[in-house]
Enzyme design. Structure first.
Site, PDB file in Angstrom:
ATOM      1  N   GLY A  32     -14.573  79.187  60.473  1.00 58.64           N
ATOM      2  CA  GLY A  32     -14.989  80.571  60.360  1.00 58.64           C
ATOM      3  C   GLY A  32     -14.602  81.367  61.593  1.00 58.64           C
ATOM      4  CE1 TYR A  35     -20.960  74.879  57.957  1.00 54.06           C
ATOM      5  CE2 TYR A  35     -20.330  73.731  55.951  1.00 54.06           C
ATOM      6  CZ  TYR A  35     -21.249  73.964  56.955  1.00 54.06           C
ATOM      7  OH  TYR A  35     -22.445  73.304  56.974  1.00 54.06           O
ATOM      8  CB  CYS A  36     -18.465  75.252  61.570  1.00 50.95           C
ATOM      9  SG  CYS A  36     -18.820  74.597  63.220  1.00 50.95           S
ATOM     10  CB  VAL A  37     -14.549  75.259  64.402  1.00 51.07           C
ATOM     11  CG1 VAL A  37     -14.143  74.180  63.423  1.00 51.07           C
ATOM     12  CG2 VAL A  37     -13.372  75.582  65.288  1.00 51.07           C
TER      13      VAL A  37
END
Length: 632
Positions: free
Chosen positions: A369, A365-367
């Site tokens: 990812g 998720y987000c960073v």
């Protein structure tokens, strides 16, 4: 004539002072004529209830309020410039230090247009109050609309109608002036536009007691108790150094948030590994390891039970693990990106070893990812790509060319400032929270300033806002490297330009089946930026565009029946081409994801042995959600 970028604001000041003088003269002239017009209309059917004396009083009041507001704005701007406080939203214009050293003087050709807009505005407001009708449905609409001024108190009194309409017109002009400034680069212009928007939002008349009729009314009704209560809120927030959005006592981790049953089965000085207890008799053989961003607490994916992605995934028969990152302290001053990549690889191996499986599914998720993409590239380079059966990316970027508004905070000046805020080797999470909040200042800053401090409202009990305010500290060295190497220099998409744990990173070596989710209205990881993963990975990719943004676009349980999502050709040449041919589906995209995951491997096994953490013979550390997420 060339000037320092800061002179842009000084150059704007003189025309604005002249504008306010003109507004004052126009106001006096208009209201000077209005009493006669109103008096003449008193004998007509449906006559206006306002007397000439009322109108004269409005004229004086409006003039005084305009003068007060302008004086306050000027004083605040001076104070902001003097203090240099980087957490002051009005100060963000001083953070645009990457602007060219020499900026041409702004053109004021738009002043003629503003003069015309001014006349139209005054005529529009005048016609509303001179219409001779008490029926609101038949009064002429005000020229400009903004939900900050939707309360009837802003609409029904000439002084406040003039005040907020003038503010909205000036805001448009001010932002337009920044947007059309000549002689600077595209990125620098975007930074200036962002800073200007932040400034005009900070100076909105609804943010101040004497220029907000709703606050004035509340103050009269409560005899000032709203301000007393608001002062208490303000003092508490000053003490904690952070704006409060929700009732801090409404939620307790492990009880009504992050309450999905599970155990901490492994930990290091950087993270805890949580395994959740199965709720089905059989589970998919391939387990799932979730890597949430370490810039926030992991329980964004485990909010209240009805919103919890983790609980939902467990109920679908998935053996779910999640990494709970430790909030940084001085002991983590030497932590860098390599450490997070090593931790992801370690967590994958620990799960494989624990459950005796060859591979795992992963979510980043987000960073996290972004980091998962690098992890996959490293595993591929090492010949270990088969450890990961599939990878899912929630609003994650690898190509930062189109990374959106956060790039406004990343230049040499801002990186230097961040370093100055990190003397103990970590960045206080309150700075990052302020940065994200400022991206939606009207909604996440000034709306709460009005409600909390001026109106003295009680805090709502809102799980998402509770999570949003539960800040996490970041290792300063990692954070600085991340902003410089990825956001600013975009090195991750250049093969072998970066390395981690001694292995060069080349995203084109990633052949892992990947599910890529983007948010249509995401302002942190724009969909256009997330889409670009499809340009670099060489394995099969499935791109999905979800309704809403960075949080609500991800945390959208099926039972909520909210939003929508689009599926289409993931090999399209561009996001626009994908959207042109995409099919829209109502509701949550989670069921689409579980179908895709099952297509990768549908084998199931009994939920026995170590599939049930903490069972007989299984040594665990503690109950979920663990110590790390509770540490402050």
């Amino acid at each position: 004539m060339a000037n320092d970028p800061g002179d842009f604001w000084k150059q704007q000041a003189e025309p604005f002072r002249a504008f306010f003088d003109m507004q004052g003269e126009a106001m006096r002239e208009m209201f000077g004529q209005l009493p006669q017009a109103m008096a003449a209309s008193q004998s007509q059917p449906g006559a206006s209830p306002y007397t000439p004396e009322d109108v004269a009083e409005w004229s004086r009041t409006a003039s005084e309020m305009h003068a007060m507001w302008l004086e306050f704005v000027q004083q605040q701007a001076k104070k902001s410039a003097a203090t240099g406080n980087p957490l002051d939203p009005a100060q963000f214009m001083l953070l645009t230090q990457s602007l060219a050293k020499q900026v041409p003087t702004a053109s004021f050709e738009a002043a003629q247009k503003m003069a015309g807009d001014t006349m139209a505005l005054w005529q529009g407001v005048f016609s509303r109050f001179a219409a001779g009708s008490e029926d609101q449905d038949h009064k002429p609409e005000l020229p400009r609309k903004d939900r900050r001024f939707s309360d009837p108190a802003w609409q029904d009194h000439p002084a406040f109608a003039l005040l907020h309409q003038t503010y909205l017109m000036l805001s448009e002009y001010f932002v337009s002036a920044a947007k059309n400034l000549k002689g600077i680069g595209t990125e620098e212009k975007k930074q200036l536009e962002f800073a200007t928007t932040a400034l005009v939002e900070a100076m909105s008349p609804d943010n101040f007691i004497l220029t907000n009729p709703v606050v004035l009314k509340r103050t009269i009704e409560t005899k000032g108790q709203n301000l007393v209560k608001g002062m208490r809120h303000l003092i508490k927030d000053l003490e904690r150094g952070q704006l409060t959005h929700t009732d801090a006592d409404a939620f307790t981790l492990g009880e009504n948030l992050a309450a999905t049953p599970g155990k901490v089965v492994f930990e290091t000085n950087l993270y805890q590994l949580i395994q959740y207890s199965p709720s089905t008799e059989e589970v998919y053989e391939v387990p799932l390891v979730i890597f949430p961003p370490w810039i926030n607490r992991f329980y964004i994916l485990d909010l209240t039970p009805k919103k919890s992605f983790i609980k939902w995934a467990v109920d679908q028969g998935i053996t779910v693990f999640v990494v709970s990152w430790k909030s940084a302290d001085a002991s983590m001053k030497d932590i860098v990106w390599d450490d997070y990549i090593r931790s992801q690889i370690e967590a994958i191996d620990k799960v494989r070893e624990r459950l005796k499986v060859p591979a795992v599914h992963t979510i980043g998720y987000c960073v996290a990812g972004t980091t998962l993409a690098a992890t996959l590239a490293i595993l591929a380079r090492r010949g270990e790509a088969d450890k990961v059966k599939s990878a899912t990316f929630f609003t994650a970027q690898v190509d930062f060319e189109k990374s959106g508004e956060l790039k406004h905070f990343i230049d040499d000046g801002q990186l230097q400032m961040i370093g100055s805020l990190s003397n103990d080797g970590y960045l206080d999470g309150r700075y990052l929270a302020m940065t994200f909040n400022s991206l939606r200042g009207k909604d996440l800053i000034w709306n709460y300033v009005v409600n909390n401090y001026l109106l003295g409202e009680d805090y709502p009990a809102f799980d998402l806002l509770h999570w949003n305010g539960d800040v996490t500290n970041l290792p300063a060295k990692w954070h600085n490297d991340y902003l410089r190497d990825l956001y600013r220099d975009n090195k991750l998409v250049v093969p072998d330009a970066l390395e981690a744990d001694g292995t060069p990173i080349d995203l084109t070596q990633v052949h892992t089946p990947s599910y890529i989710q983007a948010g249509k209205e995401d302002h942190i990881a724009p969909a256009e930026s997330v889409w670009r993963i499809t340009r670099h990975f060489k394995g099969p990719v499935n791109f999905l565009l979800a309704g809403s943004g960075h949080i609500a676009g991800v945390v959208n349980p099926p039972d909520a029946n909210k939003y929508q999502y689009w599926t289409g050709d993931s090999s399209a040449a561009s996001l626009q081409e994908f959207r042109d041919g995409a099919t829209e589906h109502p509701g949550s995209w989670w069921p689409n994801w579980i179908e895709w995951l099952e297509a990768q491997d549908s084998a199931k096994v009994p939920a026995t042995g170590k599939r049930k953490p903490g069972g007989k013979g299984d040594k665990v550390i503690e109950d979920a959600p663990g110590r790390y997420v509770k540490a402050r």
